[in-house]
Design a protein around this motif. Structure first.
Motif, short mmCIF file in Angstrom:
data_model
loop_
_atom_site.label_atom_id
_atom_site.label_comp_id
_atom_site.label_asym_id
_atom_site.label_seq_id
_atom_site.Cartn_x
_atom_site.Cartn_y
_atom_site.Cartn_z
N GLY A 59 0.82 -1.20 0.00
CA GLY A 59 0.00 0.00 0.00
C GLY A 59 0.85 1.26 0.00
N ASP A 60 0.16 2.38 0.07
CA ASP A 60 0.83 3.68 -0.04
C ASP A 60 1.61 4.07 1.21
N ASN A 61 1.49 3.33 2.29
CA ASN A 61 2.14 3.71 3.55
C ASN A 61 3.59 3.27 3.64
N SER A 62 4.04 2.45 2.68
CA SER A 62 5.44 2.05 2.72
C SER A 62 5.98 1.94 1.30
N ILE A 63 7.27 2.21 1.20
CA ILE A 63 7.98 2.08 -0.07
C ILE A 63 8.98 0.95 0.10
N CYS A 64 8.93 0.01 -0.82
CA CYS A 64 9.90 -1.07 -0.83
C CYS A 64 10.85 -0.86 -1.99
N VAL A 65 12.11 -1.15 -1.76
CA VAL A 65 13.08 -1.12 -2.84
C VAL A 65 13.51 -2.55 -3.06
N LYS A 66 13.40 -2.98 -4.32
CA LYS A 66 13.65 -4.37 -4.66
C LYS A 66 14.73 -4.50 -5.72
N VAL A 67 15.27 -5.70 -5.77
CA VAL A 67 16.14 -6.12 -6.86
C VAL A 67 15.68 -7.53 -7.24
N LYS A 68 15.34 -7.72 -8.50
CA LYS A 68 14.85 -9.02 -8.98
C LYS A 68 13.71 -9.55 -8.10
N LYS A 69 12.76 -8.67 -7.80
CA LYS A 69 11.55 -8.97 -7.04
C LYS A 69 11.78 -9.27 -5.56
N ARG A 70 13.00 -9.06 -5.08
CA ARG A 70 13.31 -9.31 -3.66
C ARG A 70 13.55 -7.97 -2.97
N ILE A 71 12.90 -7.78 -1.83
CA ILE A 71 13.01 -6.53 -1.07
C ILE A 71 14.37 -6.47 -0.35
N PHE A 72 15.06 -5.34 -0.50
CA PHE A 72 16.27 -5.14 0.30
C PHE A 72 16.17 -3.91 1.20
N ALA A 73 15.14 -3.09 1.01
CA ALA A 73 14.93 -1.94 1.88
C ALA A 73 13.44 -1.59 1.89
N GLN A 74 12.99 -1.15 3.03
CA GLN A 74 11.60 -0.70 3.16
C GLN A 74 11.58 0.58 3.97
N LEU A 75 10.87 1.58 3.49
CA LEU A 75 10.77 2.88 4.13
C LEU A 75 9.32 3.13 4.51
N PHE A 76 9.10 3.58 5.75
CA PHE A 76 7.73 3.79 6.21
C PHE A 76 7.76 4.67 7.46
N PHE A 77 6.59 5.03 7.94
CA PHE A 77 6.45 5.77 9.19
C PHE A 77 5.72 4.88 10.17
N LEU A 78 6.16 4.89 11.41
CA LEU A 78 5.53 4.15 12.49
C LEU A 78 5.29 5.13 13.63
N LYS A 79 4.04 5.37 13.94
CA LYS A 79 3.66 6.34 14.97
C LYS A 79 4.30 7.70 14.72
N GLY A 80 4.33 8.08 13.44
CA GLY A 80 4.87 9.38 13.05
C GLY A 80 6.38 9.44 12.91
N GLU A 81 7.07 8.37 13.27
CA GLU A 81 8.54 8.33 13.20
C GLU A 81 8.99 7.71 11.88
N PRO A 82 9.97 8.32 11.17
CA PRO A 82 10.48 7.70 9.94
C PRO A 82 11.31 6.46 10.28
N MET A 83 11.02 5.39 9.57
CA MET A 83 11.69 4.11 9.81
C MET A 83 12.23 3.55 8.50
N PHE A 84 13.18 2.63 8.65
CA PHE A 84 13.84 1.97 7.53
C PHE A 84 14.10 0.54 7.95
N THR A 85 13.71 -0.42 7.13
CA THR A 85 13.99 -1.83 7.42
C THR A 85 14.94 -2.37 6.37
N PHE A 86 15.92 -3.12 6.82
CA PHE A 86 16.85 -3.78 5.90
C PHE A 86 17.02 -5.22 6.35
N ASN A 87 17.57 -6.06 5.49
CA ASN A 87 17.78 -7.45 5.88
C ASN A 87 19.22 -7.87 5.66
#
Length: 122
Positions: A23-51
């Motif tokens: 959905g519109d609440n998060s941006i995923c960055v992928k390579v070959k259909k696999r997510i390597f980064a996700q950007l979103f807000f959680l309780k108003g705080e900017p967050m970033f997930t990586f693996n």
């Protein structure tokens, strides 16, 4: 770093593209259909997930215990491999860049040889 700066660095990677499968609440960055980064807000705080591998994840959680947590949105079995970073400024930009680069390299290393070769030839 801001979401915009992280996104710019991610999209500079070979084969990287932006997607919003959750959905519109998060941006995923992928390579070959696999997510390597996700950007979103959680309780108003900017967050970033990586693996990455479990040891790298543990390292960052110990290094920045107030700002790096196990992937909050992941099932427990996947949590050791995903880290969520609060971007309030407790993690230096250089470390965020290392996290992104490490995540990208980790995801690419898990691709099939055929997909890795496709990526090299793009």
């Amino acid at each position: 770093m801001t979401h915009e700066e992280i996104l710019e660095h991610c999209l500079a990677k070979k084969g990287a593209y932006q997607d919003s499968p959750f959905g519109d609440n998060s941006i995923c960055v992928k390579v070959k259909k696999r997510i390597f980064a996700q950007l979103f807000f959680l309780k108003g705080e900017p967050m970033f997930t990586f693996n990455g591998d479990a040891l790298t994840g543990e390292f960052y959680r110990k290094m920045f215990p107030d700002d790096v947590k196990r992937g909050y949105h992941c099932p427990p079995v996947q949590q050791p491999y995903f880290n969520t970073v609060n971007l309030r400024g407790g993690v230096p930009d250089e470390e965020i860049i290392r996290m992104i680069d490490s995540s990208y390299e980790y995801v690419v290393s898990k691709l099939t040889k055929r997909l890795q070769n496709e990526l090299k030839n793009e």
